[in-house]
Design a protein around this motif. Structure first.
Motif, mmCIF file in Angstrom:
data_model
loop_
_atom_site.group_PDB
_atom_site.id
_atom_site.type_symbol
_atom_site.label_atom_id
_atom_site.label_comp_id
_atom_site.label_asym_id
_atom_site.label_seq_id
_atom_site.Cartn_x
_atom_site.Cartn_y
_atom_site.Cartn_z
ATOM 1 N N ARG A 98 0.817 -1.206 0.000
ATOM 2 C CA ARG A 98 0.000 0.000 0.000
ATOM 3 C C ARG A 98 0.862 1.272 0.000
ATOM 4 O O ARG A 98 0.646 2.178 -0.792
ATOM 5 C CB ARG A 98 -0.866 -0.040 1.267
ATOM 6 N N PRO A 103 1.590 7.561 -4.275
ATOM 7 C CA PRO A 103 2.384 8.414 -5.166
ATOM 8 C C PRO A 103 3.402 9.282 -4.423
ATOM 9 O O PRO A 103 4.399 9.700 -5.004
ATOM 10 C CB PRO A 103 1.336 9.305 -5.833
ATOM 11 N N ASN A 283 4.861 18.797 -3.214
ATOM 12 C CA ASN A 283 5.440 17.803 -2.299
ATOM 13 C C ASN A 283 6.965 17.872 -2.276
ATOM 14 O O ASN A 283 7.640 16.871 -2.049
ATOM 15 C CB ASN A 283 5.005 16.382 -2.690
ATOM 16 N N PHE A 297 -1.170 10.315 11.713
ATOM 17 C CA PHE A 297 -1.991 11.288 12.440
ATOM 18 C C PHE A 297 -2.891 12.159 11.579
ATOM 19 O O PHE A 297 -3.822 12.769 12.085
ATOM 20 C CB PHE A 297 -1.091 12.211 13.273
ATOM 21 N N ASN A 298 -2.585 12.290 10.296
ATOM 22 C CA ASN A 298 -3.348 13.261 9.506
ATOM 23 C C ASN A 298 -4.436 12.640 8.658
ATOM 24 O O ASN A 298 -5.202 13.360 8.034
ATOM 25 C CB ASN A 298 -2.414 14.062 8.592
ATOM 26 N N LEU A 299 -4.475 11.355 8.568
ATOM 27 C CA LEU A 299 -5.462 10.721 7.703
ATOM 28 C C LEU A 299 -6.522 10.048 8.551
ATOM 29 O O LEU A 299 -6.261 9.587 9.649
ATOM 30 C CB LEU A 299 -4.788 9.705 6.786
ATOM 31 N N SER A 300 -7.725 9.997 8.002
ATOM 32 C CA SER A 300 -8.822 9.499 8.829
ATOM 33 C C SER A 300 -9.146 8.030 8.571
ATOM 34 O O SER A 300 -9.874 7.414 9.313
ATOM 35 C CB SER A 300 -10.076 10.342 8.563
ATOM 36 N N GLY A 301 -8.587 7.457 7.508
ATOM 37 C CA GLY A 301 -8.947 6.077 7.168
ATOM 38 C C GLY A 301 -8.411 5.082 8.174
ATOM 39 O O GLY A 301 -7.621 5.409 9.048
ATOM 40 N N THR B 94 -6.532 17.474 14.301
ATOM 41 C CA THR B 94 -6.568 16.151 13.664
ATOM 42 C C THR B 94 -5.523 15.197 14.234
ATOM 43 O O THR B 94 -5.838 14.058 14.578
ATOM 44 C CB THR B 94 -6.341 16.286 12.140
ATOM 45 N N GLN B 119 -13.989 7.053 11.806
ATOM 46 C CA GLN B 119 -12.678 6.907 12.454
ATOM 47 C C GLN B 119 -12.848 6.541 13.926
ATOM 48 O O GLN B 119 -12.141 5.693 14.460
ATOM 49 C CB GLN B 119 -11.898 8.214 12.316
ATOM 50 N N ASN B 218 -4.444 20.101 5.272
ATOM 51 C CA ASN B 218 -5.641 19.450 4.715
ATOM 52 C C ASN B 218 -6.766 20.451 4.445
ATOM 53 O O ASN B 218 -7.836 20.061 3.972
ATOM 54 C CB ASN B 218 -6.188 18.323 5.622
ATOM 55 N N ASP B 422 -12.981 8.807 3.371
ATOM 56 C CA ASP B 422 -11.586 9.016 3.759
ATOM 57 C C ASP B 422 -11.194 10.473 3.522
ATOM 58 O O ASP B 422 -10.145 10.797 2.936
ATOM 59 C CB ASP B 422 -10.666 8.082 2.956
ATOM 60 N N ALA B 423 -12.084 11.357 4.012
ATOM 61 C CA ALA B 423 -12.005 12.780 3.669
ATOM 62 C C ALA B 423 -10.622 13.393 3.911
ATOM 63 O O ALA B 423 -10.095 14.086 3.038
ATOM 64 C CB ALA B 423 -13.054 13.550 4.464
ATOM 65 N N GLN B 424 -10.015 13.121 5.061
ATOM 66 C CA GLN B 424 -8.743 13.796 5.370
ATOM 67 C C GLN B 424 -7.642 13.384 4.400
ATOM 68 O O GLN B 424 -6.797 14.205 4.023
ATOM 69 C CB GLN B 424 -8.319 13.521 6.817
ATOM 70 N N ALA B 425 -7.638 12.118 3.992
ATOM 71 C CA ALA B 425 -6.619 11.662 3.039
ATOM 72 C C ALA B 425 -6.825 12.341 1.689
ATOM 73 O O ALA B 425 -5.866 12.739 1.022
ATOM 74 C CB ALA B 425 -6.692 10.145 2.895
ATOM 75 N N LYS B 428 -5.738 15.951 1.989
ATOM 76 C CA LYS B 428 -4.269 16.066 2.034
ATOM 77 C C LYS B 428 -3.700 16.030 0.616
ATOM 78 O O LYS B 428 -2.837 16.825 0.245
ATOM 79 C CB LYS B 428 -3.698 14.908 2.857
ATOM 80 N N ALA B 432 -1.833 19.625 -2.070
ATOM 81 C CA ALA B 432 -0.696 19.778 -2.991
ATOM 82 C C ALA B 432 -1.159 20.403 -4.305
ATOM 83 O O ALA B 432 -0.458 21.247 -4.878
ATOM 84 C CB ALA B 432 -0.052 18.420 -3.241
ATOM 85 N N GLN B 455 -4.359 9.933 -7.819
ATOM 86 C CA GLN B 455 -3.918 9.721 -6.429
ATOM 87 C C GLN B 455 -5.109 9.452 -5.509
ATOM 88 O O GLN B 455 -5.053 8.573 -4.655
ATOM 89 C CB GLN B 455 -3.132 10.939 -5.945
ATOM 90 N N THR B 458 -6.411 6.017 -5.929
ATOM 91 C CA THR B 458 -5.567 5.039 -5.221
ATOM 92 C C THR B 458 -5.946 5.007 -3.744
ATOM 93 O O THR B 458 -6.092 3.941 -3.151
ATOM 94 C CB THR B 458 -4.077 5.435 -5.363
ATOM 95 N N ASN B 462 -7.640 1.913 -1.631
ATOM 96 C CA ASN B 462 -6.991 1.374 -0.438
ATOM 97 C C ASN B 462 -7.861 1.499 0.800
ATOM 98 O O ASN B 462 -7.746 0.718 1.729
ATOM 99 C CB ASN B 462 -5.668 2.099 -0.184
ATOM 100 N N ALA B 463 -8.733 2.520 0.797
ATOM 101 C CA ALA B 463 -9.574 2.745 1.978
ATOM 102 C C ALA B 463 -10.690 1.720 2.058
ATOM 103 O O ALA B 463 -11.220 1.450 3.123
ATOM 104 C CB ALA B 463 -10.168 4.142 1.920
#
Lengths: 334, 464
Positions: A98, A103, A283, A297-301, B94, B119, B218, B422-425, B428, B432, B455, B458, B462-463
């Motif tokens: 994963r 990317p 990035n 810490f920054n992602l919710s999944g 967060t 979450q 984010n 998976d809103a925060q991902a 994020k 960019a 992206q 992807t 994965n979520a």
């Protein structure tokens, strides 16, 4: 007699020191493995007692998290569809697959390696040259030493907030100075082309004080006769540095080189504060550790700790291989 | 130096202290567990202490004083209940929130955004409060807005109490509009108008910029989603795949790029995140940015020194001038899974008192007015039916803000739209994209959107 010798504190059994039993009986009330163990334990009790605190700290805060991290990198946590409770299952290499398909993964490694190289060019050379200059000075050396060391005393977050202000293209100090000198201004950390260099400069400024003092200490241990001999042989400043200073500080230089590479590969706080989160334009400043932080810490999944653990294990492996290689090479050389 | 003879005694003492310490810890742990008694009535729980999130920070002195006053009043009426406020700013961060969920260290009553429910449930940290909430324990419970209740409910299980809902609009600095010769009663509704007005405001100079946008933390992706919703696009399609690489998103990004690099109406300082634009607005250096109206009365006025009369809200900009929707979300207070039934009952009682009763706590408009804080901002209604009517009546009675400043926002009646999986991902990733548009003069918007869509797909794959 052997028993009496062994029972005296502070004496070592020559046979045991070489790893053998020295022909002593294999068993018996005092001479068996249990007896030997108890005697050894008694002899080293104080040392063990003193070690307990450190060992417990390492176990709790270093070894256990490392082992847990490795385990978590092979697990995933999902909510059970029936019980609605979180459930952890073994996931094989899924977390590794994963993160490799993320990317940002390749970009983070590229940035980290680039930063390490830049840090070697700037962060390794600048303190060394500064130390040489300080060593050559006849006056105000103490004051200058304090000046060089001052940034180290600033908390990193404060120092970086200061640089965030310096770098601001709107009201920052650096662009203001560039405008005053009629030079082209820069976007610094706001542009993908200059962000990583700007991060390196801030990082070098923050950290060079300590490194400079270590180099300075090494330089001051070089016997003055060597320089005198070099001067008599007609060596100039560069010649003295090349033929006396560098060879005489080789050990310190190589140790600092390894520490610097290990340190720079763990780049985190500089881009995190300077770019408000660590990613930077396109990035361009996201580092491997920043990515670990983002996963955790920054992602919710779900299973983000597992992804973070997988990336942490990869970084640990890379640094482990590098450090082992370095130790092996330096052992041969010395 | 300690003699060898004394060492065993010292070790015994140390061991005794250790054992005693462990005993106390164990007793403490067991006492908190053993007090669980789901059948005990609310009035007969005995002394209960609960920690409650979202005590306003010291930087919001008046709101903090009001909150503490509520706690004092509540504790006086319920002498068996002790409230320990937890003040963090913002109320939910967060990174901290994620760490707390993992460690199980949230307060007994903790804050979550509507989008956090999955979450929280994945972490197994929320208590089932279904049997604790009804019209008796939470007066007006059945009038709570269905969309808000849906956000805190999984299946038929209720996990939290909603305490606020938002949709976003375009916050404007009326004073700067006037100085720039623009009509503050008619905030721009199309991106073309936003560009034109931003340019006029930036022409005022003195470090003033016309438009501000996030691209870090984010928050850039969050705003991008709302802007795409308003412009008639969608973030995720019915097939569960990213669907934003289309005309609506292109138009939004083109407008931002135009303002930043062609018009010069946006600041060269970007990588901004939540809190940065509010400061600029409070300092009178920014003409417009997108936010929920509560930014004005919760942050810009009480914390960043803004004057409430200087601000207004218009609808989210869109190409057509009529927003197709707005990202909608809200706040809720959930209950820690470690809470005892007595703690849940006490928590529900306190939340009902301070957060969900018209005329009390956060809806004590008379007190808010007396404290000099603005009253009367238009926001989505927390309730429907009689409770809603009562609340609106109380709000109107203490109204201090000029409703004309928000008329176009209210008239637009933006349709609230949910956040992506998976809103925060997703946000994020889109940070960019936003940053590239705002910092790269040669940004290829088409290529950026294509990359971001790949992206996000992807991430979504994965979520699942």
């Amino acid at each position: 007699m052997a028993e009496q010798v062994l029972s005296r504190p502070g004496r070592r059994d020559p046979g045991r020191a070489r790893g053998g039993s020295g022909g002593r009986p294999a068993a018996g009330p005092d001479g068996g493995p249990n007896g030997r163990f108890l005697r050894t334990l008694r002899r080293h009790l104080a040392a063990h007692g003193f070690l307990i605190g450190a060992v417990l700290c390492f176990a709790m805060f270093s070894w256990y998290p490392m082992i847990r991290e490795i385990i978590m990198s092979f697990q995933q946590t999902h909510r059970d569809k029936i019980t609605r409770q979180p459930k952890t299952t073994w996931a094989g290499l899924q977390n590794y697959t994963r993160i490799i398909h993320d990317p940002t993964f390749a970009q983070a490694w590229k940035n980290t390696v680039e930063f390490s190289l830049l840090a070697l060019l700037i962060g390794f050379a600048v303190p060394f040259v500064t130390a040489i200059i300080l060593n050559e000075l006849r006056h105000a050396r103490g004051y200058l030493r304090i000046l060089v060391y001052l940034p180290v005393m600033l908390p990193p977050a404060s120092a970086l907030l200061l640089f965030q202000y310096f770098y601001d293209p709107n009201y920052g100090l650096f662009d203001h100075l560039l405008r005053m000198l009629h030079l082209p201004t820069s976007q610094f950390v706001q542009s993908s082309s200059s962000a990583l260099v700007s991060v390196t400069v801030a990082s070098t400024w923050m950290n060079m004080g300590g490194t400079t003092l270590i180099y300075l200490a090494a330089l001051q241990n070089i016997p003055g006769e060597l320089y005198e001999a070099a001067e008599l042989d007609g060596a100039g400043i560069l010649g003295r540095i090349r033929h006396v200073t560098i060879p005489q500080t080789r050990l310190i230089l190589s140790m600092m080189l390894m520490l610097q590479i290990v340190g720079t590969m763990q780049l985190f706080i500089e881009p995190f504060i300077l770019t408000n989160g660590g990613a930077g334009p396109n990035n361009s400043t996201v580092s491997v550790v920043n990515l670990i932080y983002q996963y955790a810490f920054n992602l919710s999944g779900s299973s983000n700790y597992n992804s973070a653990s997988a990336l942490g294990v990869l970084l640990m492996l890379v640094l482990g291989v590098f450090s082992a290689g370095y130790l092996w090479l330096s052992r041969d050389r010395d | 130096m300690m003699s060898p003879a004394r060492r065993p005694a010292a070790r015994k003492i140390a061991a005794a202290v250790l054992v005693a310490g462990l005993g106390v810890s164990a007793a403490a742990c067991s006492s908190s567990k053993s007090s669980k008694d789901a059948a005990a009535p609310a009035g007969g729980d005995g002394p209960v202490t609960i920690s409650v999130a979202c005590e306003p920070p010291t930087s919001q002195a008046k709101q903090r004083a009001e909150w503490l006053q509520d706690v004092a009043t509540f504790e006086k009426a319920n002498p068996d209940i002790t409230i320990h406020g937890v003040d963090t700013y913002p109320c939910e961060n967060t990174a901290t929130f994620t760490a707390q969920l993992k460690a199980g260290t949230e307060p007994d009553v903790f804050h979550m955004y509507f989008t956090d429910l999955n979450q929280v449930l994945d972490a197994g940290q929320a208590a089932d409060i279904t049997s604790y909430v009804n019209d008796t324990t939470v007066p007006g419970f059945s009038d709570l807005a269905p969309s808000a209740m849906a956000a805190v409910t999984a299946g038929k299980t209720v996990y939290a109490l909603p305490t606020g809902i938002y949709t976003q609009g375009l916050i404007i600095n009326r004073k700067l509009f006037q100085q720039a010769g623009l009509n503050p009663d008619q905030p721009p509704t199309t991106w073309a108008d936003v560009e034109k007005d931003a340019k006029a405001i930036a022409a005022l100079g003195n470090g003033i910029y016309g438009y501000g946008e996030y691209s870090a933390g984010n928050n850039g992706g969050w705003h991008f989603s709302s802007e795409v919703d308003a412009n008639g696009g969608q973030m995720v399609g019915g097939d569960g795949k990213a669907a934003f690489d289309a005309q609506p998103a292109t138009e939004v990004l083109q407008a931002l790029h135009q303002m930043r690099f062609v018009d010069g109406s946006m600041s060269p300082t970007q990588q901004l995140k939540w809190g940065d634009l509010q400061k600029q607005m409070g300092a009178g250096k920014l003409g417009m940015y997108i936010a929920a109206p509560d930014d004005i009365y919760n942050v810009i006025v009480p914390q960043d020194g803004g004057n409430v009369d200087d601000y207004g809200v218009g609808p989210l900009p869109s190409t057509s001038g009529t927003p197709a929707g707005s990202l909608s979300g809200g706040d809720a207070l959930a209950f820690n899974k470690h809470d005892t039934p007595a703690q849940i009952r006490a928590g529900v009682k306190f939340v009902a008192f301070s957060e969900l009763t018209p005329g009390q706590g956060q809806f004590n408009y008379a007190r808010t007015k007396a404290d000099g804080l603005p009253v009367g901002f238009p926001e989505p209604l927390d309730w429907v039916g009689a409770t809603s009517a009562k609340n609106e009546q109380l709000k109107a009675a203490s109204q201090t803000v000029d409703t004309a400043h928000f008329k176009t926002f209210v008239d637009a009646q933006e349709k609230g739209m949910g956040e992506p999986t998976d809103a925060q991902a997703v946000y994020k990733t889109l940070d960019a994209t936003m940053l590239s548009v705002l910092q790269d003069p040669n940004a290829d918007i088409s290529s950026l959107l294509k990359t971001a869509q790949t992206q996000v797909n992807t991430l979504l794959a994965n979520a699942s």
